[in-house]
Write a protein that holds these residues in place. Structure first.
Motif, short mmCIF file in Angstrom:
data_model
loop_
_atom_site.label_atom_id
_atom_site.label_comp_id
_atom_site.label_asym_id
_atom_site.label_seq_id
_atom_site.Cartn_x
_atom_site.Cartn_y
_atom_site.Cartn_z
N PRO A 101 -7.53 -109.97 31.14
CA PRO A 101 -6.56 -109.01 30.60
C PRO A 101 -5.22 -109.64 30.28
O PRO A 101 -4.43 -109.07 29.55
CB PRO A 101 -6.45 -107.95 31.69
N THR A 147 -0.78 -110.24 23.00
CA THR A 147 0.37 -109.45 22.56
C THR A 147 -0.10 -108.01 22.44
O THR A 147 -0.76 -107.63 21.48
CB THR A 147 0.88 -109.93 21.21
N TYR A 148 0.19 -107.25 23.44
CA TYR A 148 -0.23 -105.85 23.44
C TYR A 148 0.85 -104.95 22.85
O TYR A 148 0.57 -103.86 22.41
CB TYR A 148 -0.51 -105.37 24.85
N PHE A 149 2.07 -105.42 22.93
CA PHE A 149 3.17 -104.51 22.63
C PHE A 149 3.87 -104.86 21.34
O PHE A 149 3.96 -106.02 20.96
CB PHE A 149 4.19 -104.54 23.78
N MET A 150 4.38 -103.85 20.71
CA MET A 150 5.20 -104.03 19.53
C MET A 150 6.64 -104.14 20.00
O MET A 150 7.03 -103.54 21.00
CB MET A 150 5.10 -102.81 18.62
N LYS A 151 7.41 -104.88 19.23
CA LYS A 151 8.85 -104.95 19.55
C LYS A 151 9.50 -103.70 19.01
O LYS A 151 9.24 -103.28 17.90
CB LYS A 151 9.44 -106.18 18.87
N ARG A 152 10.33 -103.12 19.78
CA ARG A 152 11.08 -101.97 19.30
C ARG A 152 12.09 -102.44 18.27
O ARG A 152 12.65 -103.53 18.40
CB ARG A 152 11.85 -101.34 20.45
N MET B 23 2.59 -100.23 13.20
CA MET B 23 3.66 -99.49 13.85
C MET B 23 3.11 -98.24 14.51
O MET B 23 3.51 -97.89 15.60
CB MET B 23 4.69 -99.05 12.81
N ALA B 26 0.64 -99.31 18.03
CA ALA B 26 0.90 -100.07 19.24
C ALA B 26 1.72 -99.31 20.25
O ALA B 26 2.43 -98.37 19.93
CB ALA B 26 1.61 -101.35 18.87
N VAL B 27 1.59 -99.78 21.46
CA VAL B 27 2.38 -99.25 22.55
C VAL B 27 3.63 -100.12 22.63
O VAL B 27 3.56 -101.32 22.41
CB VAL B 27 1.59 -99.36 23.86
N PHE B 28 4.74 -99.52 22.93
CA PHE B 28 5.94 -100.31 23.16
C PHE B 28 6.01 -100.66 24.63
O PHE B 28 5.53 -99.90 25.47
CB PHE B 28 7.18 -99.54 22.73
N GLU B 29 6.63 -101.77 24.88
CA GLU B 29 6.58 -102.28 26.25
C GLU B 29 7.27 -101.34 27.23
O GLU B 29 6.85 -101.19 28.37
CB GLU B 29 7.21 -103.67 26.31
N ASP B 30 8.31 -100.66 26.77
CA ASP B 30 9.02 -99.78 27.70
C ASP B 30 8.27 -98.48 27.94
O ASP B 30 8.68 -97.65 28.73
CB ASP B 30 10.44 -99.50 27.19
N GLN B 31 7.15 -98.30 27.22
CA GLN B 31 6.37 -97.07 27.44
C GLN B 31 5.32 -97.24 28.51
O GLN B 31 4.58 -96.31 28.80
CB GLN B 31 5.68 -96.67 26.14
N VAL B 32 5.23 -98.43 29.05
CA VAL B 32 4.19 -98.71 30.04
C VAL B 32 4.31 -97.75 31.22
O VAL B 32 5.38 -97.62 31.81
CB VAL B 32 4.29 -100.17 30.50
N GLU B 862 -2.83 -105.36 19.56
CA GLU B 862 -1.81 -104.31 19.52
C GLU B 862 -2.45 -102.93 19.43
O GLU B 862 -1.82 -101.93 19.71
CB GLU B 862 -0.89 -104.48 18.30
N PHE B 864 -4.94 -101.97 21.19
CA PHE B 864 -5.52 -101.58 22.48
C PHE B 864 -4.60 -100.55 23.12
O PHE B 864 -3.47 -100.86 23.48
CB PHE B 864 -5.64 -102.80 23.40
N TYR B 867 -3.43 -101.46 26.78
CA TYR B 867 -2.87 -102.82 26.94
C TYR B 867 -3.62 -103.61 28.01
O TYR B 867 -4.82 -103.84 27.82
CB TYR B 867 -1.34 -102.79 27.14
#
Lengths: 294, 948
Positions: A101, A147-152, B23, B26-32, B862, B864, B867
């Motif tokens: 993962p 890279t799971y996340f998008m940059k805000r 856009m 994907a999940v944004f990192e702060d939404q974890v 992205e 997934f 994540y």
């Protein structure tokens, strides 16, 4: 609209990829070198290899990773040094993947002949018979974390200022404010040159023209500005036509204001052409857009 | 940089819309962890060991029936790590032995021998064992150090080194066709003993030399009373084999001795002993189980021949030993829901812990405290697969509901409205009774809202003053209420063990659980929501249909999904096997939907079956159709209901079983809405969708498994008329087929045997540019067959399950949620699975936003939705609409449970959670002040001009 501009850089690359993909669409899957038949009482073989995540200790990632052969058909686990063995695999052709993962690994296709000869090659689902050899025992190197996340999209002043839209708005503003103060638009030579350069950009006479618009604007405010630059003199300014050919000029005496101004306009034209050329070759687009901005 | 202008335009469009997807997905990192949670499970425990390697260790090792080897934190019950092996018999864990840091496991019925490093969670080594079914394994010690492990198979015994798994020797067992070898024992000497039995004849004991595997001794003991070594014989004390005679209840310690003990009739006595260290002999005390609730603690005297009873435990369900240092503890569980702890030297203490379910397993861990007294920890597994960890004073440290590792089916039920919400809702529902009362009502409800808001503010203020940590936001059943957008729901989960759970979808906390006692292990479940929460004051009602797979006999469990309580409504008795169940849109006077159950004589039972319902059924009978599948006969048949609740067969489709077998049949989801009737094409004409609500997708697989001749068939059958609308055959393909049937499309995935890859195929049905009857759809009156479009793509990964997103009104674009074997859940836009994707880009296709055809489907990490929170062995994905059109609630279940929300077309109906309030308000304020100032300046200027 500025999205286009940014993306235009990406599009060449993607376009190439896309064309490549299209080329492969007529897939042909010839018989593969190794036999895919599985003998019920045949021998079982083992797939060996080693997985490495550069810069990460094995104990930090092996407990959550495993090796899968053709989905979950056969499963192997990683040893404490990162090596692995998948036992009890009959002959055939399999996609071997290290699943973690945290880190991504490339999948590898492993062919096992009925005699137990092994071969590893790159996975190609489109041209299934293509063979690009990989080392065996497998050497799987992680290409980094997933890279799971998008940059805000963050908001910053520099982003705002470097935005082409904003620059396009700011520059004309500067021109409008500054030009009338320095350009003597009554000078016929100057006017002619300006028209010339503007016509280069806008071959279509029906459309409203920036240069016309500008000259109108400038002539309206000439009375206030004529005094300031009335004294300047320059005799021989010759300008070859051409969008990217800057002027061949010779000017007696000092760098006067006229030259500065004409240069400024050209610079602006070039800027416009630069901005919009990747999107469209038609200069009409940019002039009309600029008008909208005004 | 200047790409050729002609090419750049279409591609840039393509790119733009590609990027839009990225856009949206994907999940944004702060939404974890903001909207999502995951719970990890391991299943029912088969073997458990406490880490006794170091004194302060808090590790607990479990091997489970789900083929999982896991390490837990014994303080919190959280997973350290977990290794998920292949499901099914190839991955079953036969035995788990723990020695120091190494855990030894025999896997897959004696297929593999594995050694794990328990500290790191990695494999030390894996060795392939010779074929033969596994019988037993034990550590073999030599001069106080454990260096080998012996594995006993049906016909051979092998000895392996602990350090690298290499085989030291392997020996065939003599007379293995007559003697059943069942146990292996080593007591720290240079010998390994193998015990075999010829049932009701004699016992064979063979001693092998540790060095080279030579048979040192072989002895045969007459034992006509013995049938199995496993449960009736143990080794006690210094190498004394203790066996129990079932018939006479004599204990044979090789010299025979009779004891005055009484065994319950029909019970096979069991012996329990303990060998704390493989290098030493087992302790001389042992338990003899005489009945289901009767144990006796016995001791073998030092002479090795006489046995002395120490204590009689009756009633006592479970016993277990544990040793630390020189002290041994025996734990006895008594049926008064109490655990009796008894030290070897009779000082006993008692803890009580309550459980209403019978516990089948008990693991005790004794450890020496700092002051040299003995402390205990107990792990209890109950029949409902709950795992409870108890500390010394009887305190339950944690409980894990391992039944949730095997969720069979689930539903999401709306939470009830609060009083104020109900009041507000009621206002809109009632008929208008004049202007003035309406205004009054409006005002009063606004006042109520204001009150509630003020109360909320006060609570916030009050809690803010409290010191941090005291504030608890625990969700309880009492405080449950529907939120503004109906995003929080009750997840009703049915597990294979027969335990039902009610889980809050927001936090994942279990709000209620109910164990159905007598559920057969092979039962199949179907959960039906008969009445939702919308019909206050009637409570919501769910019905669980439990069907025995072998006999087909079924029973109903009716309950309230919010509180988990069993309903007082008596379900109908179902004496005959049930073939089919269908939920009708017909409701009775209590707003419960009617459930029809069809038995094997094609008789129909209605539930609820009040007079009102029967009357309605009689009226509607001619328009109620249902279908039955007999996959063993390859038979698909349609029936119609008659007025007297009998049925008549109206059509039958036979798919010959010699050629192909029916794998799955799927209709559309009844709660699915389709917003647009057609698709607008590039030339502004409309292509109407073929929206047949009665359409069934039938998937078949060929019986011939040869890669050249195997095929997968998809039949689209009208469930009312039996008409085959479309038939697609995928040659050189085999299952497992996963498919989704929704709207006007079917997406299915299969394995291409020729190219050895997974492929996705999409079928889309269109009526054409004109609708035949736009007002109502009737299967009986559709003369034209739909146009069918199909396209196939390569999918670069196998999949385990597939489901489509579902939203309230169906306006939002659809995504497919694909469960991958890696545990990731991929959200794949349906746009990529569109049979109208053009190979050559034209003006029209660009206008329609069609992506140009590409053979390979992309998988981007992205996309997934979970994540790195992988869901092991995804078995199902449940999607439910929320109150927001943009939002779809997703629950993925398998070994783990993962809940999240997805926004297939971005959050178009609410402000995003990263909405920049500060920027917007600062700009607003700046503009406001700018206007004020400029106004003032303008005034001054005007004034000055006037003065001039």
């Amino acid at each position: 609209m500025w999205l286009h501009v940014r993306l235009s850089e990406v599009c060449l690359f993607l376009q190439a990829m896309f064309i490549l993909a299209c080329c492969f669409s007529d897939m042909e899957s010839g018989p593969i070198a190794t036999s895919g038949s599985v003998q019920p009482n045949g021998d079982r073989f083992k797939i060996e290899g080693r997985a490495i995540v550069p810069g990460v200790k094995t104990q930090d990632w092996i407990s959550s990773a495993r090796v899968t052969v053709e989905g979950e058909e056969y499963i192997g686990f990683l040893r404490t040094d990162g090596s692995f063995v998948v036992n009890d695999v009959p002959s055939g052709s399999y996609v071997v993947e290290v699943i973690s993962p945290g880190y991504k690994f490339e999948a590898v296709r492993v062919d096992i002949t009925s005699k137990g000869k092994m071969r590893a090659r790159l996975v190609n689902f489109i041209k299934t018979s293509e063979v690009i050899r990989q080392p065996y025992p497998l050497q799987l190197r992680s290409s980094g974390p997933h890279t799971y996340f998008m940059k805000r999209e963050t908001w910053g002043w520099t982003d705002f200022l470097m935005n082409p839209m904003v620059m396009m708005m700011v520059l004309p503003l500067l021109i409008i404010v500054l030009l009338p103060k320095v350009v003597n638009t009554n000078d016929p030579e100057m006017r002619k040159e300006m028209e010339q350069s503007m016509n280069m950009l806008n071959p279509n006479p029906e459309l409203p023209d920036v240069s016309e618009f500008m000259t109108k604007l400038f002539s309206g405010s000439k009375s206030s500005s004529s005094k300031a630059i009335g004294g300047s003199k320059c005799q021989n300014i010759t300008c070859t036509s051409g969008l990217r050919n800057y002027c061949n000029w010779s000017c007696h005496g000092n760098y006067n204001a006229i030259f500065k101004k004409s240069f400024f306009i050209r610079l602006y034209n070039c800027f416009l052409s630069r901005v919009f050329f990747p999107l469209s070759n038609n200069p009409r687009v940019c002039t009309t857009l600029v008008l909208c901005q005004f | 940089m200047k790409p050729p202008a002609k090419m750049s335009k279409p591609t840039s469009l393509f790119v733009i819309f590609f990027s839009l997807f990225v856009m949206s997905e994907a999940v944004f990192e702060d939404q974890v962890g903001k909207f999502d949670w995951r719970q990890q499970y391991v299943g029912k425990t088969l073997f458990a060991h406490f880490d006794s390697h170091s004194q302060s260790s808090k590790k607990l090792f479990l091997a489970t029936d789900k083929n999982i080897f896991a390490s837990f934190n014994s303080r919190t019950g959280e997973l350290f790590w977990r290794h998920v092996d292949k499901a099914g018999p190839e991955g079953t864990i036969d035995i788990l032995l723990l020695h120091g840091q190494d855990a030894l496991m025999v896997v897959g019925g004696g297929r593999l021998l594995r050694s794990w490093d328990t500290n790191m969670g990695g494999l030390n080594w894996e060795a392939v064992l010779d074929t033969g079914s596994f019988q037993a394994a034990c550590f073999v010690a030599m001069q106080d150090t454990v260096k080998h492990v012996a594995v006993l198979k049906k016909a051979a015994i092998s000895l392996h080194y602990l350090t690298n798994g290499h085989q030291k020797w392997v020996e065939n067992l003599p007379d293995s066709d007559t003697v059943q070898y069942q146990a292996v024992y080593s007591g720290g000497e240079e010998e390994v003993y193998v015990l075999g039995v010829v049932p009701n004849s004699h016992l064979t004991i063979i001693a092998y030399s540790l060095e080279d595997g030579e048979i040192i001794k072989q002895r045969s003991v007459e034992a006509p009373w013995l049938s199995s070594v496993e449960s009736s014989c143990v080794v006690v004390g210094h190498g004394v084999l203790m066996c129990v005679d079932t018939a006479t209840l004599a204990l044979y310690a090789l010299p025979i001795q009779s004891l005055d003990l009484e065994v319950s009739p029909g019970f096979q006595p069991v012996l329990v002993s303990s060998q704390p260290h493989p290098a030493r002999s087992p302790i001389s005390e042992f338990f003899l189980q005489l009945g289901p609730d009767h144990h006796v603690l016995l001791q073998l005297n030092a002479d090795g021949y006489t046995i002395a009873p120490l204590r009689d435990f009756q009633p006592a369900f479970l016993v277990s030993f544990s040793t630390t240092g020189e002290k041994t503890v025996a734990a006895v569980m008594t049926p008064k829901n109490e655990t009796v702890k008894k030290k070897k030297n009779v000082a006993s203490c008692m803890w009580s812990y309550s459980s209403d379910v019978f516990p089948p397993q008990l693991y005790v861990h004794a450890f020496l405290k700092k002051d040299d007294s003995v402390g205990y920890r107990v792990l209890v597994q109950t029949q409902d697969h709950a795992l409870t960890f108890i500390q010394q004073p009887g305190r339950v440290v944690w409980t894990r509901e391992e039944a949730l590792a095997d969720v069979v089916t689930m539903e999401m039920v709306d939470l009830p409205l609060t009083g104020t919400q109900a009041e507000l809702e009621g206002e809109f529902g009632k008929k208008a009774d004049g202007l003035f009362p309406m205004v009054l009502k409006r005002l009063s409800s606004q006042v109520i809202l204001l009150q509630a808001w003020l109360a909320h503010l006060w609570k916030l203020f009050y809690e803010a003053r409290k010191p941090h940590g005291q504030v608890k936001n625990e969700v309880t059943i009492e405080t449950l209420s529907r939120d503004e957008f109906n995003l929080q729901k009750m997840m009703v989960m049915v597990t294979a063990s027969g335990k039902l759970f009610g889980i809050d979808s927001k936090s994942g906390s279990i709000l209620w659980k109910h164990y159905l006692e007598n559920v057969q292990p092979n039962a199949v479940f179907k959960l039906i929501v008969q009445r939702t929460t919308a019909h206050f004051p009637h409570p919501p009602q769910c019905t669980l249909l439990i069907k025995d797979k072998d006999t087909g006999l079924a029973s109903l469990h009716v309950f309230n999904p919010i509180f988990g309580r069993k309903s007082h409504i008596a379900p109908p008795a179902l004496p005959r096997p049930i073939l089919q169940s269908l939920l009708l849109p017909v409701i009775d006077q209590d707003y419960a939907k009617v459930l029809l159950l069809v038995d094997d004589q094609y008789k129909v039972t209605a539930f609820p079956s009040t007079k009102n319902v029967l009357q309605q059924l009689q009226e509607m009978a001619s328009s109620i159709f249902f279908y039955l599948i007999r996959s063993d006969q390859g038979n698909l048949s349609g029936f119609r209901l008659r007025k007297d609740l009998s049925t008549e067969r109206i059509w039958e489709v036979v798919l010959p079983t010699e050629v192909q077998k029916i794998v799955a049949v799927n209709g559309k989801r009844p709660n699915e809405h389709v917003h647009s009737q057609g698709r607008v094409m590039g030339d502004r004409s409309v292509l109407y969708k073929y929206l047949n609500p009665n359409l069934l997708a039938v998937v078949t697989e060929s019986t011939d498994a040869h890669p050249e001749r195997a095929f997968v068939g998809v039949f689209l059958v009208d469930g009312v008329t039996g008409r085959i609308i479309h038939e697609a055959v995928q040659r050189k393909a085999r299952g497992p087929v996963h498919f989704v049937h929704s709207e006007n499309w079917v997406v299915y995935e299969y394995w291409n045997t020729k190219s050895r890859r997974n492929e996705f195929s999409v079928l889309e049905l269109f009526e054409g540019t004109e609708l035949y009857n736009s007002t109502v759809f009737s299967s009986l009156d559709r003369p034209h067959l739909p146009q069918v479009l199909q396209q196939t793509y390569i999918f670069p990964s196998p999949i385990t399950t597939m489901e489509a997103t579902l939203t309230e009104k169906g306006i939002t674009s659809r995504h497919l949620l694909v469960g991958l074997p890696s545990g990731a859940i991929l959200s794949l836009p349906k746009m990529f699975l569109d049979p109208r994707r053009p190979e050559v880009v034209t003006e029209h296709s660009r206008e329609e936003n069609l992506i140009p055809y590409a053979p390979e489907m992309p998988i981007r990490t992205e996309w997934f939705i979970n994540y790195n929170q992988t869901v092991a062995r995804v078995k199902g994905i449940y999607t439910a609409p929320s109150g927001l059109e943009s939002t779809c609630l997703v629950v993925a279940y398998g070994l783990d449970i993962y809940q999240t929300r997805v926004y297939p077309s971005k959050q178009f109906d609410v402000l995003k959670d990263d909405y920049d309030y500060v920027l917007i308000s600062s700009v607003l304020f700046a503009l406001f002040f700018a206007t004020m100032i400029s106004k003032r300046l303008a005034q001054v200027k005007l004034l000055n001009r006037a003065w001039r």
